[in-house]
Design an enzyme around this catalytic site. Sequence first.
Site, mmCIF file in Angstrom:
data_model
loop_
_atom_site.group_PDB
_atom_site.id
_atom_site.type_symbol
_atom_site.label_atom_id
_atom_site.label_comp_id
_atom_site.label_asym_id
_atom_site.label_seq_id
_atom_site.Cartn_x
_atom_site.Cartn_y
_atom_site.Cartn_z
ATOM 1 N N GLY A 46 0.866 -1.179 0.000
ATOM 2 C CA GLY A 46 0.000 0.000 0.000
ATOM 3 C C GLY A 46 0.900 1.226 0.000
ATOM 4 O O GLY A 46 1.847 1.302 0.794
ATOM 5 N N ASP A 234 -1.473 5.022 -6.305
ATOM 6 C CA ASP A 234 -0.045 4.824 -6.022
ATOM 7 C C ASP A 234 0.797 5.985 -6.534
ATOM 8 O O ASP A 234 1.882 6.248 -6.025
ATOM 9 C CB ASP A 234 0.433 3.504 -6.630
ATOM 10 C CG ASP A 234 -0.144 2.340 -5.845
ATOM 11 O OD1 ASP A 234 -1.280 1.929 -6.143
ATOM 12 O OD2 ASP A 234 0.520 1.894 -4.888
HETATM 13 O O1 MRU Z 1 0.625 -3.795 -4.624
HETATM 14 P P1 MRU Z 1 -0.008 -3.060 -3.481
HETATM 15 O O2 MRU Z 1 -0.869 -3.920 -2.624
HETATM 16 O O3 MRU Z 1 1.007 -2.262 -2.706
HETATM 17 O O4 MRU Z 1 -0.967 -2.011 -4.198
HETATM 18 C C1 MRU Z 1 -1.733 -1.145 -3.410
HETATM 19 C C2 MRU Z 1 -2.663 -0.295 -4.189
HETATM 20 O O5 MRU Z 1 -2.697 -0.306 -5.403
HETATM 21 C C3 MRU Z 1 -3.499 0.665 -3.396
HETATM 22 O O6 MRU Z 1 -4.730 0.860 -4.009
HETATM 23 C C4 MRU Z 1 -2.766 2.006 -3.308
HETATM 24 O O7 MRU Z 1 -1.451 1.806 -2.837
HETATM 25 C C5 MRU Z 1 -3.457 2.988 -2.450
HETATM 26 S S1 MRU Z 1 -3.306 2.590 -0.744
HETATM 27 C C6 MRU Z 1 -3.979 3.850 0.170
#
Ligand code: MRU
Length: 343
Positions: A46, A234
């Site tokens: 995240g 992200d």
């Molecule tokens: O691969 P991840 O689980 O790190 O991806 C996370 C996401 O795409 C979330 O939607 C994003 O980081 C927003 S978290 C507030």
Amino acid sequence: MYHSIKWLGNSVSILDQRLLPTKEIYYEYTHYTDVVDAITQMVIRGAPAIGIAAAMGIALAAKRSEAKNLSELKEELHFVIDQFAATRPTAVNLFWAIERMKKIIADSTSPDELREQLEKEAIAIHEEDIAANKAIGLHGARYLADGDVVMTHCNAGALATGGYGTALGVIRAAIEEGKKIKVIACETRPYLQGARLTAWELMKDGIEVTLITDNMAGHFMKIGLIQKIIVGADRIAANGDTANKIGTYSHAVLAKAHNIPFYVAAPTSTLDPHTPNGTSIPIEERSVDEVAYFQGIQIAPEGIFIKNPAFDVTPAQYISAIITERGVIENPAQYGIKGFLGN
Ligand code: MRU
């Protein structure tokens, strides 16, 4: 109460998100290399959460360093920072947090001061993120009406942040205002953040959540079961194009086709004015095994070509509004994020 990450003074406590929803196990890391590995291996994930983890990891490295003088310590920390910067490429919050830590390193005049300031900065990054999420919730709650069914993708909740969450923070805030909100969580193939994490944390809060597979989303939009969509981000480029978990783009296009508002909730640490548009956002390619195997069981023929981009980019034209802690960017396709950050 669970936490994604917690600073313990001489160590960092991190919940192993790979084991959810069946096991709630925390690790206490005392060495920065363990935090590097935790980010790489998705123990913590995240965008905001990995920025916080990197900041705490750098603070930890400074504490444990045996460097004899300031320049030795600074050199060591730059080596540490390079390792954090190489963990995951897409979420800009990681690089934003690293920049904050780098500034402390550049400005410090003694090893003791540097160690102390890095610890303070890491704690501040964590606390500011929680405060930002609460503010995002307050700004965003007005977009959700009493009785809405809100769809979300991946996990943009307390687990993905310092606490409270971005997209899930908006839902939490609307519920705290007394609105009845139901959530549809997309499972989020292949890593299943929706099924494993979003479903888990919403159920823990007693928020009504229904799990669907990603390919059911269009059907539920078509039959009128979804009133709003809200996701995290992200990295948001200067023109408003937004990278988020793979599958987000498809939901946004479907939302437009069905006249469903599509909101992105993210702290300003996710805004990247230096990346002009979505095509310049680096997209992480993850292991093909995440697609070829399901919980250790092979589900595709040996030797098949596989692609596994972890993120996609939703062009700004599909986004109704970007909700941040500093306010809302309505219709980001018009001016992008320019002007919003004062640049
Ligand atoms: O691969 P991840 O689980 O790190 O991806 C996370 C996401 O795409 C979330 O939607 C994003 O980081 C927003 S978290 C507030």
